[in-house]
Design a protein around this motif. Sequence first.
Motif, PDB file in Angstrom:
ATOM      1  N   LYS A   2      53.149  48.539  71.388  1.00 34.11           N
ATOM      2  CA  LYS A   2      52.254  47.571  72.007  1.00 34.11           C
ATOM      3  C   LYS A   2      50.924  48.209  72.378  1.00 34.11           C
ATOM      4  CE  LYS A   2      55.405  44.157  74.038  1.00 34.11           C
ATOM      5  NZ  LYS A   2      55.869  43.544  75.312  1.00 34.11           N
ATOM      6  N   ILE A  90      46.191  38.024  80.926  1.00 33.77           N
ATOM      7  CA  ILE A  90      47.419  37.234  80.883  1.00 33.77           C
ATOM      8  C   ILE A  90      48.369  37.732  79.793  1.00 33.77           C
ATOM      9  CG2 ILE A  90      46.307  35.170  81.800  1.00 33.77           C
ATOM     10  CD1 ILE A  90      46.154  34.063  78.953  1.00 33.77           C
ATOM     11  N   ARG A  91      47.937  38.735  79.063  1.00 37.80           N
ATOM     12  CA  ARG A  91      48.815  39.317  78.051  1.00 37.80           C
ATOM     13  C   ARG A  91      49.995  40.012  78.723  1.00 37.80           C
ATOM     14  NH1 ARG A  91      44.546  42.227  73.862  1.00 37.80           N
ATOM     15  NH2 ARG A  91      43.404  40.346  73.257  1.00 37.80           N
ATOM     16  N   PRO A  92      51.102  40.157  77.990  1.00 37.49           N
ATOM     17  CA  PRO A  92      52.281  40.802  78.587  1.00 37.49           C
ATOM     18  C   PRO A  92      52.072  42.282  78.893  1.00 37.49           C
ATOM     19  CG  PRO A  92      52.619  40.366  76.234  1.00 37.49           C
ATOM     20  CD  PRO A  92      51.379  39.639  76.634  1.00 37.49           C
ATOM     21  N   ALA A  93      51.075  42.890  78.299  1.00 37.62           N
ATOM     22  CA  ALA A  93      50.804  44.308  78.559  1.00 37.62           C
ATOM     23  C   ALA A  93      50.296  44.486  79.985  1.00 37.62           C
ATOM     24  CB  ALA A  93      49.786  44.840  77.558  1.00 37.62           C
ATOM     25  N   SER A  94      50.560  45.656  80.549  1.00 38.63           N
ATOM     26  CA  SER A  94      50.117  45.951  81.910  1.00 38.63           C
ATOM     27  C   SER A  94      48.608  46.150  81.953  1.00 38.63           C
ATOM     28  CB  SER A  94      50.819  47.204  82.431  1.00 38.63           C
ATOM     29  OG  SER A  94      50.379  48.353  81.716  1.00 38.63           O
ATOM     30  N   ARG A  95      48.053  46.023  83.154  1.00 37.23           N
ATOM     31  CA  ARG A  95      46.620  46.243  83.307  1.00 37.23           C
ATOM     32  C   ARG A  95      46.242  47.680  82.973  1.00 37.23           C
ATOM     33  NH1 ARG A  95      43.955  42.980  88.405  1.00 37.23           N
ATOM     34  NH2 ARG A  95      44.790  40.915  87.908  1.00 37.23           N
ATOM     35  N   SER A  97      47.643  49.619  80.734  1.00 35.22           N
ATOM     36  CA  SER A  97      47.618  49.748  79.275  1.00 35.22           C
ATOM     37  C   SER A  97      46.356  49.133  78.694  1.00 35.22           C
ATOM     38  CB  SER A  97      48.856  49.073  78.664  1.00 35.22           C
ATOM     39  OG  SER A  97      50.041  49.714  79.082  1.00 35.22           O
TER      40      SER A  97
END
Length: 255
Positions: A2, A90-95, A97
């Motif tokens: 990801k 709003i993506r599933p990735a963390s801030r 990342s």
Amino acid sequence: MKFFSLIQNEIMKLASKRSTWIFYVFIVLISLFLGIPIKIWIQSYIGNYVSFSSTVIMVCSLFITLFALVLGAQTVTEEYKDGTIKQLLIRPASRTSILMAKYISCLLTALLAYVLLFISSIAVGAVLFGTEPLAEQEFIVHLKSVLYALPDLIFMYTLAFVIGTVFRSSALAITIAVVMNMAGSVFAVLQYDWAKYLIFNNTNWTMYDPNPHVSEGLSPPFPGMTFGFSFTIYLAYWIILMGITIYIFRKRDIA
């Protein structure tokens, strides 16, 4: 995977900008802009393709530094300015990342400009000034000189990235980074013992190279300074700056 997808996406966004390609073309052509006049009008010029490349990089490295500063300052602030920061987060990735993907992709884009400048200057120098045999280790000395310029470039880019992200102002980030870069030489001559812990005294790693042609007689400004010491100080500054940036970016409310 990801995280690498995030980097790829950010690089694609940078590649879609006309300004990025204009700068790359400028970097490639500038060797011709400098080389042809030297070849035609400066008959006394004595050099080979390596010495020509050294001249080009010395003259043009400032452009790449400014390019890196602009990239670092604008990559997050543009998201706020364009109102796309909400869609980004709003993506599933963390801030963390997302922020690091932006940092790495812009850094790679700036470093690619340096690679293009190096290759194009070598190529133009070979065409205009020949490829006669070089003195022993001349190419290695030139390559090391180019690589030793990167720590300062990376730190100034990081500083612009941090200020731009924290204060959400690209103008402020570029201004402070440029002023700090100019003031670095002033801080570097301070003779107080604590001055050895300043980042500006620890970005020039040429002074630690065992080859005198690379170090050019430079020595550490303070007794006891070693490459390990400078690298540790450099890494500490980087960790602190990026740690602060990540913390603020993660805690910031996005209205």
